[in-house]
Design an enzyme around this catalytic site. Structure first.
Site, PDB file in Angstrom:
ATOM      1  N   GLU A 148       0.818  -1.122   0.098  1.00 48.90           N
ATOM      2  CA  GLU A 148       0.171   0.111   0.011  1.00 48.90           C
ATOM      3  C   GLU A 148       0.862   1.100  -0.082  1.00 48.90           C
ATOM      4  O   GLU A 148       1.690   1.282   0.593  1.00 48.90           O
ATOM      5  CB  GLU A 148      -0.900   0.259   1.232  1.00 48.90           C
ATOM      6  CG  GLU A 148      -1.086  -1.157   1.929  1.00 48.90           C
ATOM      7  CD  GLU A 148      -2.568  -1.472   2.360  1.00 48.90           C
ATOM      8  OE1 GLU A 148      -3.515  -0.586   1.881  1.00 48.90           O
ATOM      9  OE2 GLU A 148      -2.708  -2.407   3.071  1.00 48.90           O
ATOM     10  N   SER A 175     -11.798  -9.473   8.177  1.00 44.78           N
ATOM     11  CA  SER A 175     -12.629  -9.674   7.115  1.00 44.78           C
ATOM     12  C   SER A 175     -12.706 -11.222   6.914  1.00 44.78           C
ATOM     13  O   SER A 175     -11.757 -12.048   7.121  1.00 44.78           O
ATOM     14  CB  SER A 175     -12.170  -9.248   5.852  1.00 44.78           C
ATOM     15  OG  SER A 175     -12.258  -7.970   5.693  1.00 44.78           O
ATOM     16  N   ARG A 209      -3.158   3.378  10.381  1.00 37.38           N
ATOM     17  CA  ARG A 209      -3.645   1.911  10.657  1.00 37.38           C
ATOM     18  C   ARG A 209      -3.271   0.967   9.376  1.00 37.38           C
ATOM     19  O   ARG A 209      -3.851  -0.024   9.385  1.00 37.38           O
ATOM     20  CB  ARG A 209      -5.429   1.884  10.747  1.00 37.38           C
ATOM     21  CG  ARG A 209      -5.830   2.609   9.565  1.00 37.38           C
ATOM     22  CD  ARG A 209      -7.125   2.811   9.808  1.00 37.38           C
ATOM     23  NE  ARG A 209      -7.954   3.292   8.588  1.00 37.38           N
ATOM     24  CZ  ARG A 209      -9.096   2.998   8.354  1.00 37.38           C
ATOM     25  NH1 ARG A 209     -10.068   2.290   9.307  1.00 37.38           N
ATOM     26  NH2 ARG A 209      -9.897   3.502   7.132  1.00 37.38           N
ATOM     27  N   ARG A 231      -4.018  -4.233  14.634  1.00 40.22           N
ATOM     28  CA  ARG A 231      -5.166  -3.445  14.806  1.00 40.22           C
ATOM     29  C   ARG A 231      -5.939  -3.656  15.954  1.00 40.22           C
ATOM     30  O   ARG A 231      -6.586  -3.158  16.957  1.00 40.22           O
ATOM     31  CB  ARG A 231      -6.070  -3.535  13.526  1.00 40.22           C
ATOM     32  CG  ARG A 231      -5.472  -2.874  12.289  1.00 40.22           C
ATOM     33  CD  ARG A 231      -6.758  -2.439  11.324  1.00 40.22           C
ATOM     34  NE  ARG A 231      -5.934  -2.117  10.085  1.00 40.22           N
ATOM     35  CZ  ARG A 231      -6.546  -1.907   9.063  1.00 40.22           C
ATOM     36  NH1 ARG A 231      -8.106  -2.354   8.906  1.00 40.22           N
ATOM     37  NH2 ARG A 231      -6.130  -1.409   7.935  1.00 40.22           N
TER      38      ARG A 231
HETATM   39  P1  ATP Z   1      -8.541  -2.032   4.935  1.00 40.85           P
HETATM   40  O1  ATP Z   1      -9.580  -1.906   3.858  1.00 40.85           O
HETATM   41  O2  ATP Z   1      -8.786  -1.648   6.482  1.00 40.85           O
HETATM   42  O3  ATP Z   1      -7.212  -1.614   4.364  1.00 40.85           O
HETATM   43  P2  ATP Z   1      -8.584  -4.683   3.937  1.00 40.85           P
HETATM   44  O4  ATP Z   1      -9.874  -5.083   3.793  1.00 40.85           O
HETATM   45  O5  ATP Z   1      -7.612  -4.382   2.903  1.00 40.85           O
HETATM   46  O6  ATP Z   1      -8.304  -3.738   5.244  1.00 40.85           O
HETATM   47  P3  ATP Z   1      -8.113  -7.657   4.347  1.00 40.85           P
HETATM   48  O7  ATP Z   1      -7.378  -8.088   3.188  1.00 40.85           O
HETATM   49  O8  ATP Z   1      -9.557  -7.824   4.573  1.00 40.85           O
HETATM   50  O9  ATP Z   1      -7.487  -5.869   4.735  1.00 40.85           O
HETATM   51  O10 ATP Z   1      -6.926  -8.246   5.701  1.00 40.85           O
HETATM   52  C1  ATP Z   1      -7.805  -8.836   6.780  1.00 40.85           C
HETATM   53  C2  ATP Z   1      -7.333  -7.853   7.973  1.00 40.85           C
HETATM   54  O11 ATP Z   1      -5.964  -7.708   7.945  1.00 40.85           O
HETATM   55  C3  ATP Z   1      -7.743  -6.282   8.356  1.00 40.85           C
HETATM   56  O12 ATP Z   1      -9.046  -6.438   8.611  1.00 40.85           O
HETATM   57  C4  ATP Z   1      -6.870  -5.849   9.130  1.00 40.85           C
HETATM   58  O13 ATP Z   1      -7.089  -6.029  10.248  1.00 40.85           O
HETATM   59  C5  ATP Z   1      -5.429  -6.578   8.537  1.00 40.85           C
HETATM   60  N1  ATP Z   1      -4.850  -5.748   7.799  1.00 40.85           N
HETATM   61  C6  ATP Z   1      -4.856  -5.922   5.982  1.00 40.85           C
HETATM   62  N2  ATP Z   1      -4.032  -4.967   5.915  1.00 40.85           N
HETATM   63  C7  ATP Z   1      -3.293  -4.318   6.618  1.00 40.85           C
HETATM   64  C8  ATP Z   1      -2.418  -3.458   6.778  1.00 40.85           C
HETATM   65  N3  ATP Z   1      -1.765  -2.944   5.527  1.00 40.85           N
HETATM   66  N4  ATP Z   1      -1.843  -2.872   7.944  1.00 40.85           N
HETATM   67  C9  ATP Z   1      -2.241  -3.635   9.138  1.00 40.85           C
HETATM   68  N5  ATP Z   1      -3.178  -4.573   9.282  1.00 40.85           N
HETATM   69  C10 ATP Z   1      -3.688  -4.804   7.987  1.00 40.85           C
HETATM   70 MN    MN Z   2     -11.201  -6.395   4.719  1.00 39.69          MN
END
Ligand code: ATP
Ligand code: MN
Length: 429
Positions: free
Chosen positions: A212, A355, A218, A403
């Site tokens: 990212e 998720s 966060r 988180r």
């Molecule tokens: P967001 O939309 O908040 O960026 P995401 O939907 O892309 O999160 P998921 O792919 O659903 O993230 O990943 C599952 C979980 O892993 C997230 O709910 C979050 O708690 C954690 N997570 C994902 N990406 C990150 C990140 N770049 N930094 C910290 N925690 C993360």
């Molecule tokens: Mn997610």
């Protein structure tokens, strides 16, 4: 023999301790040190006229944050931390600290996040900062013990992979001999393959890598995910498992980390079960009551939207029944209304924590969904193969550990919850 500082009580007669020099005060005839180890702080009082000359030499040459060994008589004294002090018979510098220090461990001078991370080993000497990592350790230990007690097998999945889990651009490519390779974004495909392996219930606690580009409070580029997958389970079953886990972990921390919570000034409230389940369409309506940039059906929740809903709900909650189009290809659509799927997010009022979904276990349906997302089934052959020789129905989720810790302790920045953050601008230490 060295004993932990906490074990020195006003009743102790004599003690040997080893720790860091937290503070030095010289009042002429009397010198005071505060010595710190991970269990606490003790005052060392040096009446200059009454101690041997070599102790005075040491007192003169020692610097803050040096490691010293102190051996001497313990005295009860009301005004000192812990109600006791040591008057040294021996005082030895084991490792001298350079001056000035890159940051003030006693926190009289505040430091910026960047300065803190640059000298993270020093930053973590602060009792408040150490408390965060003590609690983080309790969180992961409790979570994995809980999952083991529910019959989940701890697996390790590869972090170097050939294909993206979900396609997209959030991938770090790496040099892997003559092949194209990436750091894995998620254990998703591998934990699903272990359902075809007959493991029935698995978890993986490990790093995920996301390229990212944006620096936020966060997101990390290297985060820790607790991933779970369970066979013969649907989305409702694994939501219950997740909510049980959250309550278990909060309970565990409340019971076992009282001192660390007090150090952080956190009054931990254990969330109540069941967490509300809010359908996506309703969630959007709640958000749109207050936010300026309105959300339309099919939008992902904006951070403002997440906060608006969190303010209304005021506790952990699930958003369920998402539009199929905005969830990954492996989420199972409802058979009677395929535009919605059996996916969910676990939310803390401040942000998303997890998720998950029931997954598609039918091979052909999965291939169709992969195509519909504009991806090529050929690059997922290693994964699709597992769906052709007996794949049970299954469901699971991924939970971000940083988180979870961040929201539990009310930390403002996710970097507080990881020892060595990796972000857009930081690769060291
Ligand atoms: P967001 O939309 O908040 O960026 P995401 O939907 O892309 O999160 P998921 O792919 O659903 O993230 O990943 C599952 C979980 O892993 C997230 O709910 C979050 O708690 C954690 N997570 C994902 N990406 C990150 C990140 N770049 N930094 C910290 N925690 C993360
Ligand atoms: Mn997610």
């Amino acid at each position: 023999m060295r004993i932990p500082i906490r074990a020195v009580t006003p009743e102790t007669e004599s003690a040997e301790i080893i720790g860091w020099v937290h503070e030095v005060r010289d009042l002429g005839g009397l010198a005071f040190f505060l010595i710190r180890d991970r269990t606490g702080i003790i005052q060392v009082t040096i009446p200059k006229k009454k101690v041997p000359a070599e102790i005075l030499d040491t007192v003169r040459s020692v610097s803050r944050e040096s490691v010293v060994r102190v051996q001497g008589k313990v005295k009860a004294i009301e005004k000192a931390p812990g109600g006791r002090e040591i008057v040294p018979e021996k005082l030895e510098i084991i490792s001298i600290a350079e001056s000035p220090l890159p940051l003030d461990v006693a926190e009289k001078v505040p430091a910026e996040m960047d300065t803190r991370i640059d000298s993270r080993f020093l930053d973590v000497r602060k009792p408040r900062v150490r408390a965060i990592f003590f609690i983080r350790s309790a969180v992961t230990c409790a979570a994995t013990a809980f999952l083991s007690s529910r019959g989940c097998i701890n697996i390790a999945t590869p972090k170097i992979v050939a294909a993206a889990t979900e396609g997209g651009t959030e991938l770090f490519p790496i040099a892997y001999f003559e092949k194209e390779a990436f750091m894995n974004q998620s254990p998703q495909l591998y934990k699903q393959m272990m359902m075809a392996a007959g493991f029935e219930a698995v978890f993986d606690l490990g790093p995920i890598f996301r390229a990212e580009e944006h620096n936020t409070v966060r997101h990390l580029n290297e985060a820790t995910s607790l991933d779970v997958e369970v066979s013969f389970a649907d989305h409702n079953d694994v939501m219950e498992l997740l909510e049980d886990l959250i309550v278990y972990v909060y309970d565990y921390v409340a019971m076992n980390c009282a001192e660390q919570l007090a150090e952080l000034g956190v009054d931990l409230a254990v969330p109540a079960k069941p967490f509300p389940r809010i359908p996506y369409t309703e969630a959007i309506e709640i958000a749109n009551r207050t936010i300026e940039e309105k959300l339309a059906f099919g939008d992902d929740l904006s951070p403002a939207g997440e906060r608006a809903i969190g303010d209304v709900i005021g506790q952990h909650y699930f958003i369920v029944d998402w539009p199929t189009d905005i969830r990954p290809y492996y989420a199972m659509p409802y058979p009677e209304r395929p535009e919605f799927c059996k996916a969910f997010d676990l939310m803390h009022p401040r942000m998303e924590l997890s998720s998950g979904a029931q997954r598609i276990h039918d091979h052909d349906a999965l291939v169709e969904r992969i195509r519909a997302k504009g991806l090529s089934p050929e690059s997922f052959e290693f994964y699709l193969k597992a769906f052709r020789y007996g794949m049970p129905p299954h469901a699971g989720w991924g939970l971000g550990i940083e988180r979870l810790v961040m929201t539990m302790l009310g930390l403002a920045n996710i970097r507080e919850a990881v020892l060595f953050p990796r972000d857009r601008h930081r690769l060291t230490p």
